[in-house]
Structures are given as C-alpha cells and as structure tokens.
Write a protein that holds these residues in place. Structure first.
Motif, PDB file in Angstrom:
ATOM      1  N   HIS A   1       3.466  -9.448   3.809  1.00  0.00           N
ATOM      2  CA  HIS A   1       2.005  -9.480   3.709  1.00  0.00           C
ATOM      3  C   HIS A   1       1.515  -8.098   3.279  1.00  0.00           C
ATOM      4  O   HIS A   1       2.063  -7.074   3.702  1.00  0.00           O
ATOM      5  CB  HIS A   1       1.400  -9.883   5.059  1.00  0.00           C
ATOM      6  CG  HIS A   1      -0.051 -10.197   4.966  1.00  0.00           C
ATOM      7  ND1 HIS A   1      -1.020  -9.233   5.068  1.00  0.00           N
ATOM      8  CD2 HIS A   1      -0.691 -11.374   4.760  1.00  0.00           C
ATOM      9  CE1 HIS A   1      -2.210  -9.800   4.940  1.00  0.00           C
ATOM     10  NE2 HIS A   1      -2.036 -11.106   4.752  1.00  0.00           N
ATOM     11  N   ARG A   2       0.496  -8.072   2.427  1.00  0.00           N
ATOM     12  CA  ARG A   2       0.046  -6.777   1.872  1.00  0.00           C
ATOM     13  C   ARG A   2      -0.390  -5.785   2.953  1.00  0.00           C
ATOM     14  O   ARG A   2      -0.201  -4.587   2.804  1.00  0.00           O
ATOM     15  CB  ARG A   2      -1.018  -6.978   0.807  1.00  0.00           C
ATOM     16  CG  ARG A   2      -2.190  -7.746   1.198  1.00  0.00           C
ATOM     17  CD  ARG A   2      -3.102  -8.077  -0.018  1.00  0.00           C
ATOM     18  NE  ARG A   2      -4.165  -8.919   0.426  1.00  0.00           N
ATOM     19  CZ  ARG A   2      -4.069 -10.227   0.608  1.00  0.00           C
ATOM     20  NH1 ARG A   2      -2.957 -10.841   0.337  1.00  0.00           N
ATOM     21  NH2 ARG A   2      -5.080 -10.915   1.066  1.00  0.00           N
ATOM     22  N   LYS A   3      -0.948  -6.271   4.072  1.00  0.00           N
ATOM     23  CA  LYS A   3      -1.327  -5.349   5.154  1.00  0.00           C
ATOM     24  C   LYS A   3      -0.083  -4.691   5.763  1.00  0.00           C
ATOM     25  O   LYS A   3      -0.052  -3.490   5.987  1.00  0.00           O
ATOM     26  CB  LYS A   3      -2.114  -6.091   6.237  1.00  0.00           C
ATOM     27  CG  LYS A   3      -2.560  -5.170   7.346  1.00  0.00           C
ATOM     28  CD  LYS A   3      -3.382  -5.870   8.392  1.00  0.00           C
ATOM     29  CE  LYS A   3      -3.862  -4.818   9.380  1.00  0.00           C
ATOM     30  NZ  LYS A   3      -3.852  -5.249  10.720  1.00  0.00           N
ATOM     31  N   ARG A   4       0.952  -5.485   6.005  1.00  0.00           N
ATOM     32  CA  ARG A   4       2.194  -4.938   6.567  1.00  0.00           C
ATOM     33  C   ARG A   4       2.863  -3.989   5.566  1.00  0.00           C
ATOM     34  O   ARG A   4       3.411  -2.956   5.944  1.00  0.00           O
ATOM     35  CB  ARG A   4       3.132  -6.092   6.930  1.00  0.00           C
ATOM     36  CG  ARG A   4       4.380  -5.677   7.562  1.00  0.00           C
ATOM     37  CD  ARG A   4       4.593  -5.859   9.041  1.00  0.00           C
ATOM     38  NE  ARG A   4       3.519  -6.268   9.884  1.00  0.00           N
ATOM     39  CZ  ARG A   4       3.421  -7.454  10.482  1.00  0.00           C
ATOM     40  NH1 ARG A   4       4.327  -8.365  10.290  1.00  0.00           N
ATOM     41  NH2 ARG A   4       2.428  -7.723  11.295  1.00  0.00           N
TER      42      ARG A   4
ATOM     43  N   ARG B   1       1.333  -2.142   3.351  1.00  0.00           N
ATOM     44  CA  ARG B   1       0.565  -0.885   3.369  1.00  0.00           C
ATOM     45  C   ARG B   1       0.959  -0.040   4.573  1.00  0.00           C
ATOM     46  O   ARG B   1       1.114   1.178   4.469  1.00  0.00           O
ATOM     47  CB  ARG B   1      -0.937  -1.166   3.409  1.00  0.00           C
ATOM     48  CG  ARG B   1      -1.577  -1.331   2.056  1.00  0.00           C
ATOM     49  CD  ARG B   1      -3.097  -1.260   2.113  1.00  0.00           C
ATOM     50  NE  ARG B   1      -3.694  -2.156   3.086  1.00  0.00           N
ATOM     51  CZ  ARG B   1      -4.047  -3.423   2.853  1.00  0.00           C
ATOM     52  NH1 ARG B   1      -3.859  -3.940   1.668  1.00  0.00           N
ATOM     53  NH2 ARG B   1      -4.595  -4.148   3.798  1.00  0.00           N
ATOM     54  N   GLU B   2       1.132  -0.682   5.729  1.00  0.00           N
ATOM     55  CA  GLU B   2       1.519   0.049   6.943  1.00  0.00           C
ATOM     56  C   GLU B   2       2.893   0.689   6.797  1.00  0.00           C
ATOM     57  O   GLU B   2       3.094   1.836   7.165  1.00  0.00           O
ATOM     58  CB  GLU B   2       1.546  -0.904   8.150  1.00  0.00           C
ATOM     59  CG  GLU B   2       0.185  -1.375   8.598  1.00  0.00           C
ATOM     60  CD  GLU B   2       0.252  -2.521   9.604  1.00  0.00           C
ATOM     61  OE1 GLU B   2       1.375  -2.979   9.947  1.00  0.00           O
ATOM     62  OE2 GLU B   2      -0.826  -2.965  10.054  1.00  0.00           O
ATOM     63  N   ARG B   3       3.847  -0.065   6.257  1.00  0.00           N
ATOM     64  CA  ARG B   3       5.220   0.416   6.142  1.00  0.00           C
ATOM     65  C   ARG B   3       5.402   1.315   4.922  1.00  0.00           C
ATOM     66  O   ARG B   3       6.264   2.177   4.900  1.00  0.00           O
ATOM     67  CB  ARG B   3       6.188  -0.765   6.080  1.00  0.00           C
ATOM     68  CG  ARG B   3       7.626  -0.296   6.134  1.00  0.00           C
ATOM     69  CD  ARG B   3       8.605  -1.378   6.354  1.00  0.00           C
ATOM     70  NE  ARG B   3       8.388  -2.016   7.647  1.00  0.00           N
ATOM     71  CZ  ARG B   3       8.819  -3.211   7.958  1.00  0.00           C
ATOM     72  NH1 ARG B   3       9.475  -3.924   7.089  1.00  0.00           N
ATOM     73  NH2 ARG B   3       8.594  -3.727   9.141  1.00  0.00           N
ATOM     74  N   GLY B   4       4.634   1.058   3.872  1.00  0.00           N
ATOM     75  CA  GLY B   4       4.748   1.863   2.660  1.00  0.00           C
ATOM     76  C   GLY B   4       5.543   1.195   1.557  1.00  0.00           C
ATOM     77  O   GLY B   4       5.457   1.593   0.406  1.00  0.00           O
TER      78      GLY B   4
ATOM     79  N   ASN C   1       8.083  -2.738   0.659  1.00  0.00           N
ATOM     80  CA  ASN C   1       8.757  -3.960   1.118  1.00  0.00           C
ATOM     81  C   ASN C   1      10.246  -3.749   0.885  1.00  0.00           C
ATOM     82  O   ASN C   1      10.708  -3.705  -0.259  1.00  0.00           O
ATOM     83  CB  ASN C   1       8.242  -5.172   0.340  1.00  0.00           C
ATOM     84  CG  ASN C   1       8.989  -6.446   0.688  1.00  0.00           C
ATOM     85  OD1 ASN C   1      10.051  -6.421   1.304  1.00  0.00           O
ATOM     86  ND2 ASN C   1       8.441  -7.562   0.275  1.00  0.00           N
TER      87      ASN C   1
ATOM     88  N   LEU D   1      -0.422 -13.198   7.738  1.00  0.00           N
ATOM     89  CA  LEU D   1       0.032 -12.035   8.497  1.00  0.00           C
ATOM     90  C   LEU D   1       0.665 -12.553   9.782  1.00  0.00           C
ATOM     91  O   LEU D   1      -0.026 -13.013  10.690  1.00  0.00           O
ATOM     92  CB  LEU D   1      -1.129 -11.095   8.806  1.00  0.00           C
ATOM     93  CG  LEU D   1      -0.774  -9.797   9.505  1.00  0.00           C
ATOM     94  CD1 LEU D   1       0.209  -8.974   8.675  1.00  0.00           C
ATOM     95  CD2 LEU D   1      -2.029  -8.990   9.785  1.00  0.00           C
TER      96      LEU D   1
ATOM     97  N   SER E   1       5.356  -9.880  14.482  1.00  0.00           N
ATOM     98  CA  SER E   1       6.712  -9.369  14.320  1.00  0.00           C
ATOM     99  C   SER E   1       7.705 -10.381  14.868  1.00  0.00           C
ATOM    100  O   SER E   1       7.504 -10.952  15.940  1.00  0.00           O
ATOM    101  CB  SER E   1       6.868  -8.041  15.054  1.00  0.00           C
ATOM    102  OG  SER E   1       8.224  -7.652  15.054  1.00  0.00           O
TER     103      SER E   1
END
Length: 172
Positions: free
Chosen positions: A66-69, A71-74, A76, A101, A104
């Motif tokens: 997901h694009r939010k995850r 962005r958080e991780r930096g 894929n 989303l 985990s």
C-alpha cells in the motif's frame, strides 16, 4: 508442502525458496527490509540467483505494498527484488496494486492473515499465462495466495512464486 497446503491447496503451482528465515538470513532480511540496506539487498539477490526456478514463466509480479506503507518504509522490498531479478534473468516485471491498508501480518495466525488480505490486491492489465510472484519471506503463504487470486482474475493460468526465504515449518 506442509499439512495445511495438503488440506487447503494454494493457488500457486510451485514455490521456489532456497533459504530458511532464521539466524543470519533473518538478520540479513531485516537489514534489507527495515534499514533499506543496499548491501543486504544485493547479497539476497545473489542468494536467490544461486537457485533459479526451472521455469519462471514470462513475467515477474512483486507483492505490492500500500502506498502509505511504502512511504513509511521508503521502498517496497518485493518490488526491488523483482526488478533486480528481472535485470539478471531477462524477465519483465508486471504491476499489481495493493488497494487496502492491511494490518501487519507478523502477529497474525494463518486464518487471520488470509482474512486480513481478502480483496487487498488487484491487477489491471491482462497477464500472460505463466507468471512468477516475488516476495521476500513466505510464512503461511497467505500473501502469495491472495496475490495469486488477483493474478488468476487477470488471466494467469499457471502461477508460481519465488521468495528469498520461508519460515521453518512449525513456526507459522
């Protein structure tokens, strides 16, 4: 194949995993996934290429994030692995989307993982008949199976998977 797969067969035809998710491989994957270590990533690619599937099909599809995850991780990690494998094997990488989303997966059991991923993935473009899904670690197979469902809906008739490591049986 584990007992769960005998009772409820996955949608993938063949899963190719060369390593167990334990000890130094676990540390290497954590450095790659959570610290974005390019050195760890390149070593993982070399380990994956040391054992290439006999017939990976004509395309790779990475497990989408997901694009939010992302962005958080930096980044894929599955997409990065698929792109590196494609450069080295001549296969193409086709896109899938994560539309939901999800929580985990790490603390969820087999049934919770499957429910968590229900309807999470889609693939817009028609797929070739034989593809290989790419991920970093396979635990219960719920993520790969959910993506395989989307791949079937997009026209793939043989779906395989290729991952760096799998959780040892009995620890899923």
């Amino acid at each position: 194949m584990c007992g769960h797969c005998f009772l409820d067969p996955p949608l993938v035809t063949h899963t190719h995993v060369g390593l167990l998710f334990q000890a130094s491989i676990k540390e290497l994957l954590h450095d790659f996934k959570f610290k974005a270590s390019p050195r760890a990533g390149m070593l993982l690619i070399e380990l994956m290429l040391a054992s290439i599937p006999d017939d990976p099909g004509t395309a790779l599809v990475a497990v989408p994030m997901h694009r939010k995850r992302a962005r958080e991780r930096g980044f894929n990690q599955a997409q990065w692995l698929a792109e590196q494998l494609a450069k080295r094997t001549g296969l193409v990488v086709l896109e899938a989307q994560c539309n939901k989303l999800v929580a985990s997966q790490r603390s969820l059991n087999r049934h919770e993982r499957a429910a968590n991923l229900h309807g999470a993935f889609s693939i817009k473009a028609p797929l070739p008949a034989h593809i290989t899904l790419v991920d970093d670690v396979i635990t219960t197979g719920a993520t790969i199976n959910a993506l395989a469902n989307a791949a079937q809906q997009a026209g793939a008739t043989r779906i395989d998977s290729w991952a760096v490591a799998r959780t040892p049986l009995g620890r899923q």
